[in-house]
Design a protein around this motif. Sequence first.
Motif, PDB file in Angstrom:
ATOM      1  N   LYS A 229       0.838  -1.207   0.000  1.00 52.74           N
ATOM      2  CA  LYS A 229       0.000   0.000   0.000  1.00 52.74           C
ATOM      3  C   LYS A 229       0.871   1.254   0.000  1.00 52.74           C
ATOM      4  O   LYS A 229       0.523   2.248  -0.634  1.00 52.74           O
TER       5      LYS A 229
ATOM      6  N   LEU B 164       3.603   1.495  -1.458  1.00 49.85           N
ATOM      7  CA  LEU B 164       4.148   1.621  -2.812  1.00 49.85           C
ATOM      8  C   LEU B 164       3.070   1.986  -3.829  1.00 49.85           C
ATOM      9  O   LEU B 164       3.345   2.077  -5.016  1.00 49.85           O
ATOM     10  N   GLY B 165       1.830   2.131  -3.345  1.00 49.42           N
ATOM     11  CA  GLY B 165       0.775   2.603  -4.240  1.00 49.42           C
ATOM     12  C   GLY B 165      -0.259   1.572  -4.630  1.00 49.42           C
ATOM     13  O   GLY B 165      -1.114   1.847  -5.471  1.00 49.42           O
ATOM     14  N   ALA B 166      -0.175   0.349  -4.037  1.00 46.03           N
ATOM     15  CA  ALA B 166      -1.179  -0.667  -4.369  1.00 46.03           C
ATOM     16  C   ALA B 166      -2.519  -0.243  -3.779  1.00 46.03           C
ATOM     17  O   ALA B 166      -2.577   0.243  -2.648  1.00 46.03           O
TER      18      ALA B 166
END
Lengths: 474, 247
Positions: free
Chosen positions: A366, A368-370
């Motif tokens: 999350k 990292l942008g997930a």
Amino acid sequence: MYKLLLCWRYLLTRYLALVCIVSVMLGVATLIVVNSVMAGFSTKLRERLHGLLSDIVIEAHDFQGFANPEGKMALIQSDPFLSQHIEAMTPTLEIFGMIQFACNGTALARPVHIIGIDPAGRARVGGFAEHLLLHKGKPSFELSPEALERQHVLHPPHRLDRIAAMLLPPPTDGKPAPAPPPLDVSPPSTIIIGYAIAHFRAKLNPDGPPEEVRTLAPGDDVIITTIKGHGLRNQELSPVQWRCAVCDYFKSEMSEYDANYVFVPLSELQRLRAMPDRATSIQIRIKDYRDLHAVKDRLQTLLPAHWELTVHTWEDKQGPLLAAISIEKGILNVLLFMIIAVAGFGILAIFSMIVVEKTRDIGILKALGASNRGVLNIFLSYGLLLGAVGALLGSAIGTAITIYINEIEQFLTKWTGHELFDRSVYYFNEIPTDLNIWSVLVINVGAVAIAVLFSVLPALRAALLHPVRALRYE
Amino acid sequence: MLENLPLLAAVNLHKTYRKHAIEVPVLTGVDLEVFAGEFLSIVGSSGSGKSTLLHLLGTLDKPDAGRILFNTERIDNLPAEQRDRLRNETFGFIFQFYHLLPELTTLENVLMPKMIALSVRGWLRQRRTLKQHATELLDRVGLGHRLHHKPRELSGGEMQRAAIARALINRPRILLADEPTGNLDADKGLEIIRLLRDLNRQEQLTIIMVTHNMEIVGNTDRVVRLIKGRVEDATKSPSLLQPTMTG
């Protein structure tokens, strides 16, 4: 992309997930084997039942049957539609009765279903001649030479007759001496009996598998008892009894029939029951099975109502049995799907553990942008992958077991000394199977769906994890 | 004129955590401005709220009150998808405990933000270029020989270098470093700080670093101290007079 990569890596590295795969695999394999065997039994049973029964039966309500079956058959033949669709017809006379015989000095008696037939006619309708053991394909009530020999042993010519013949004065008028009384005595009647009446399976050797024991050999005597009607409108009943010699066995591999049916000549039964030119049913075989219901409907309209005859197809006659098989299969499927549901709970538990174990990784993803949806999809895809791998392996194992089920059964019987598939129940030479690609497909889809369904909850939990709390999780 | 405006700004940030119905105020009105190309240190004692501030700045968490502005636009109240994209494209994170994914190799870990950004088809189309880029980044941080090693096979310093390469793969505007040397010995820690300093100078990368290690803050442009949830004091590094200047 990361979802697929992580799914794949989780599959390869989380050995706990193997438990999920194994449970789905076992569930799928069991379902496939049980379904195939059930379908095999069902198909074989249908084949057998249809093989034994004629396509359509016209029956009388009265046990005394109806008069002039030939006339009725002629009426049916005179109908252009029916004559075009009907292959063969034969009258039969059916009645319950009792069979008595001696086995090792013990008198045995059992109820039987006595069917009077014309062997050639019955053979044309089907489901009879091919099931005879001695006169396969050539039905006859004649005794074989061996059977005749046995009759001779059982009933030697009266000794006094032979002595009298010897004491007669020699002929004086040059005429040849009268022939001595014949040595062989023809039995009063012959009978074809169900194979299971004449045989039983017993464990003769305590360590070995059960063996078949014959109680009635061809030429052996049996006594048949039934009833005949007399008096006003044949309303009074009295017993009728006669002796017959066994001339053949009827082995349809359906215990219901093999243990209960005996066949005698139609004319003989008509004579003994004092009902000449009468029958209880007309068996009909049609040319094209697809016309079954059309022929039945036509027959129903053709036969006058006052004759009080009913027309049944073979499926009508065996309706409850066929329905029972179908219900059994349905219930068994529901029960077995519960096995996969149990596997589903395993997936739920193991996934929940994996989500806890992977909490920090979820936080990293999350960070990292997930997205939440992405994390949800990782675990749903993971469930799908576990389900798919389990289902695939289960299908392979289930199919292999289904194909080699008889070899496996033989091995297990030999190994345990206990007969797993008792042939005396069905008389199938082997366990019938019917591997249906569609049912395998449905089982697979069901198993994968259950695996995905049970991974929804842990996947949701993972997706909704707060990233900071997940990162700080220890 | 934009150069005089902060790249990232926090305005009157408040954040309170609740533990079993007990409210623990962590940030009580933080104001902060970070300019493009700046290497900022946030220092403070344990529990002063510096990591919380970093998480809020990086949209990993939402403030109870206050605003966070990126290029003068508010980002703390954006929908989840846009904040996910910001974390993926604009911010790069490095953590005290490296937080590499243990199932993946160093190269795959570095490529992870790219994989998150791209669809399967997009990934397949660009994978060669991306792998080359990741390899170059790993070369740059001195891990060119460790591409296919799993994190457990790397030392602490190597893992942090891999984490830095991962944070840089999407060419972020701002690098958020949470105690990047906290788990390393002094030498390795200094190496990491030097690496960050180089990135800051050579790539004009804006870096916000949270630390409690006062020895390493000397290498940064500006130090901000958090005390009891507030910015107590802002000290400009003597070497830099203008916040937008780079060494």
